[in-house]
Write a protein that holds these residues in place. Structure first.
Motif, PDB file in Angstrom:
ATOM      1  N   ILE A 194      47.272  41.551  43.769  1.00 14.61           N
ATOM      2  CA  ILE A 194      48.092  40.351  43.944  1.00 14.61           C
ATOM      3  C   ILE A 194      48.636  39.942  42.581  1.00 14.61           C
ATOM      4  O   ILE A 194      47.874  39.691  41.645  1.00 14.61           O
ATOM      5  CB  ILE A 194      47.277  39.198  44.557  1.00 14.61           C
ATOM      6  N   TYR A 195      49.964  39.916  42.481  1.00 17.75           N
ATOM      7  CA  TYR A 195      50.624  39.595  41.217  1.00 17.75           C
ATOM      8  C   TYR A 195      51.170  38.172  41.229  1.00 17.75           C
ATOM      9  O   TYR A 195      51.694  37.705  42.242  1.00 17.75           O
ATOM     10  CB  TYR A 195      51.794  40.556  40.963  1.00 17.75           C
ATOM     11  N   ILE A 196      51.061  37.512  40.091  1.00 14.53           N
ATOM     12  CA  ILE A 196      51.698  36.214  39.884  1.00 14.53           C
ATOM     13  C   ILE A 196      52.316  36.250  38.494  1.00 14.53           C
ATOM     14  O   ILE A 196      51.620  36.478  37.502  1.00 14.53           O
ATOM     15  CB  ILE A 196      50.688  35.051  39.984  1.00 14.53           C
ATOM     16  N   GLU A 214      35.050  46.134  45.423  1.00 12.90           N
ATOM     17  CA  GLU A 214      34.808  46.006  43.984  1.00 12.90           C
ATOM     18  C   GLU A 214      36.038  45.337  43.380  1.00 12.90           C
ATOM     19  O   GLU A 214      37.171  45.704  43.714  1.00 12.90           O
ATOM     20  CB  GLU A 214      34.607  47.386  43.358  1.00 12.90           C
ATOM     21  N   ILE A 215      35.826  44.348  42.531  1.00 17.02           N
ATOM     22  CA  ILE A 215      36.944  43.721  41.831  1.00 17.02           C
ATOM     23  C   ILE A 215      37.212  44.518  40.560  1.00 17.02           C
ATOM     24  O   ILE A 215      36.315  44.682  39.723  1.00 17.02           O
ATOM     25  CB  ILE A 215      36.652  42.245  41.495  1.00 17.02           C
ATOM     26  N   LEU A 216      38.441  45.026  40.433  1.00 21.81           N
ATOM     27  CA  LEU A 216      38.814  45.850  39.286  1.00 21.81           C
ATOM     28  C   LEU A 216      39.353  44.975  38.155  1.00 21.81           C
ATOM     29  O   LEU A 216      39.922  43.906  38.403  1.00 21.81           O
ATOM     30  CB  LEU A 216      39.877  46.866  39.698  1.00 21.81           C
ATOM     31  N   LEU A 234      44.306  32.095  38.038  1.00 22.33           N
ATOM     32  CA  LEU A 234      42.869  31.811  38.092  1.00 22.33           C
ATOM     33  C   LEU A 234      42.485  31.134  39.406  1.00 22.33           C
ATOM     34  O   LEU A 234      41.431  31.433  39.978  1.00 22.33           O
ATOM     35  CB  LEU A 234      42.472  30.919  36.908  1.00 22.33           C
ATOM     36  N   GLU A 235      43.348  30.258  39.912  1.00 27.53           N
ATOM     37  CA  GLU A 235      43.102  29.607  41.207  1.00 27.53           C
ATOM     38  C   GLU A 235      43.036  30.646  42.322  1.00 27.53           C
ATOM     39  O   GLU A 235      42.146  30.606  43.177  1.00 27.53           O
ATOM     40  CB  GLU A 235      44.218  28.604  41.489  1.00 27.53           C
ATOM     41  N   VAL A 236      43.966  31.585  42.295  1.00 26.64           N
ATOM     42  CA  VAL A 236      43.981  32.647  43.307  1.00 26.64           C
ATOM     43  C   VAL A 236      42.765  33.543  43.147  1.00 26.64           C
ATOM     44  O   VAL A 236      42.102  33.897  44.135  1.00 26.64           O
ATOM     45  CB  VAL A 236      45.283  33.467  43.215  1.00 26.64           C
ATOM     46  N   PHE A 237      42.454  33.917  41.917  1.00 26.50           N
ATOM     47  CA  PHE A 237      41.295  34.784  41.658  1.00 26.50           C
ATOM     48  C   PHE A 237      40.014  34.141  42.181  1.00 26.50           C
ATOM     49  O   PHE A 237      39.225  34.781  42.890  1.00 26.50           O
ATOM     50  CB  PHE A 237      41.157  35.071  40.170  1.00 26.50           C
ATOM     51  N   ILE A 253      42.729  42.234  41.507  1.00 24.59           N
ATOM     52  CA  ILE A 253      42.821  43.569  42.090  1.00 24.59           C
ATOM     53  C   ILE A 253      41.491  43.859  42.780  1.00 24.59           C
ATOM     54  O   ILE A 253      40.447  43.870  42.137  1.00 24.59           O
ATOM     55  CB  ILE A 253      43.107  44.653  41.042  1.00 24.59           C
ATOM     56  N   ILE A 254      41.559  44.096  44.080  1.00 17.43           N
ATOM     57  CA  ILE A 254      40.347  44.356  44.866  1.00 17.43           C
ATOM     58  C   ILE A 254      40.405  45.776  45.404  1.00 17.43           C
ATOM     59  O   ILE A 254      41.388  46.167  46.045  1.00 17.43           O
ATOM     60  CB  ILE A 254      40.218  43.380  46.052  1.00 17.43           C
TER      61      ILE A 254
END
Length: 226
Positions: free
Chosen positions: A134-136, A181-183, A162-165, A193-194
């Motif tokens: 997911i890009y912002i 796994e979170i990359l 950071l809110e999205v993460f 990135i999941i």
């Protein structure tokens, strides 16, 4: 709802109605032997096409790739957010996928349906390996959230990332422990990135995971709209 799904539901509904009609005729004839035998034949004629349809539909779903089912989930989400999302589509105008490699994305856009302003949100190709990125970026804020260029500072972008993460990682920790796994992020424009274990999840749960994470991320991003 797509055409195949509509056809499937209509066929099943007609099959059920036919079965009910057969049962009604049997009751009306007090289960006469000849009527019973005739009903068995009629039931077989109704049941076989419906069963063939269900088997064919199941096989078709099983043959879909993870990138395809992920793309279909994102298409469904886009339809619910047409004023904010575009695609999934290739990142170049008039791109012919038969002539070379290209990248497809779900994009953020503005309320103008003809707008070509579209920062990437989610790439399609990594979904085949179970990876949801997911890009912002600055364009997300300027084109999608009505920020001015001056307001879309690196600090503001990082705050939304950071809110999205935090929200998405909390969701998957509650619902998908042992399946992901979170990359580490390799670029400044990345919120999260999941890497899902797509084979272990299976296609149905993978679709649900992609849908839930994407919808949550979008709701968090849209909450910052000016």
């Amino acid at each position: 709802m797509n055409k195949d799904r509509i056809n499937e539901m209509l066929s099943i509904a007609l099959g059920i109605m036919s079965v009910l009609a057969i049962i009604g005729l049997l009751i009306n004839s007090n289960f006469d032997t000849n009527e019973l035998l005739g009903s068995v034949v009629n039931f077989t004629q109704v049941a076989i096409p419906v069963l063939v349809l269900l088997v064919a539909t199941t096989i078709k779903k099983e043959n879909k790739s993870f990138s395809q089912i992920g793309k279909e989930a994102l298409m469904f989400i886009q339809k619910k957010n047409e004023d904010f999302l575009m695609g999934p589509r290739y990142n170049r105008e008039n791109y012919d996928p038969e002539k070379g490699q290209g990248l497809e994305y779900l994009f953020v856009t503005n309320t103008d349906p003809k707008s070509k302003l579209r920062p990437k949100l989610i790439p399609i190709q990594p979904l085949e390996e179970g990876v949801l990125a997911i890009y912002i970026q600055k364009g997300t804020l300027v084109y999608g959230l009505n920020y001015s260029s001056e307001q879309a500072t690196p600090e503001e972008i990082k705050k939304i990332q950071l809110e999205v993460f935090n929200s998405v990682s909390e969701l998957i920790q509650k619902k998908y422990v042992g399946f992901y796994e979170i990359l580490p992020n390799s670029k400044d424009d990345t919120a999260i990135i999941i890497d899902f274990n797509e084979e272990k999840l299976g296609k149905k749960k993978f679709t649900k995971a992609i849908t839930e994470c994407t919808e949550l991320a979008i709701s968090k991003i849209k909450s910052y709209k000016k």
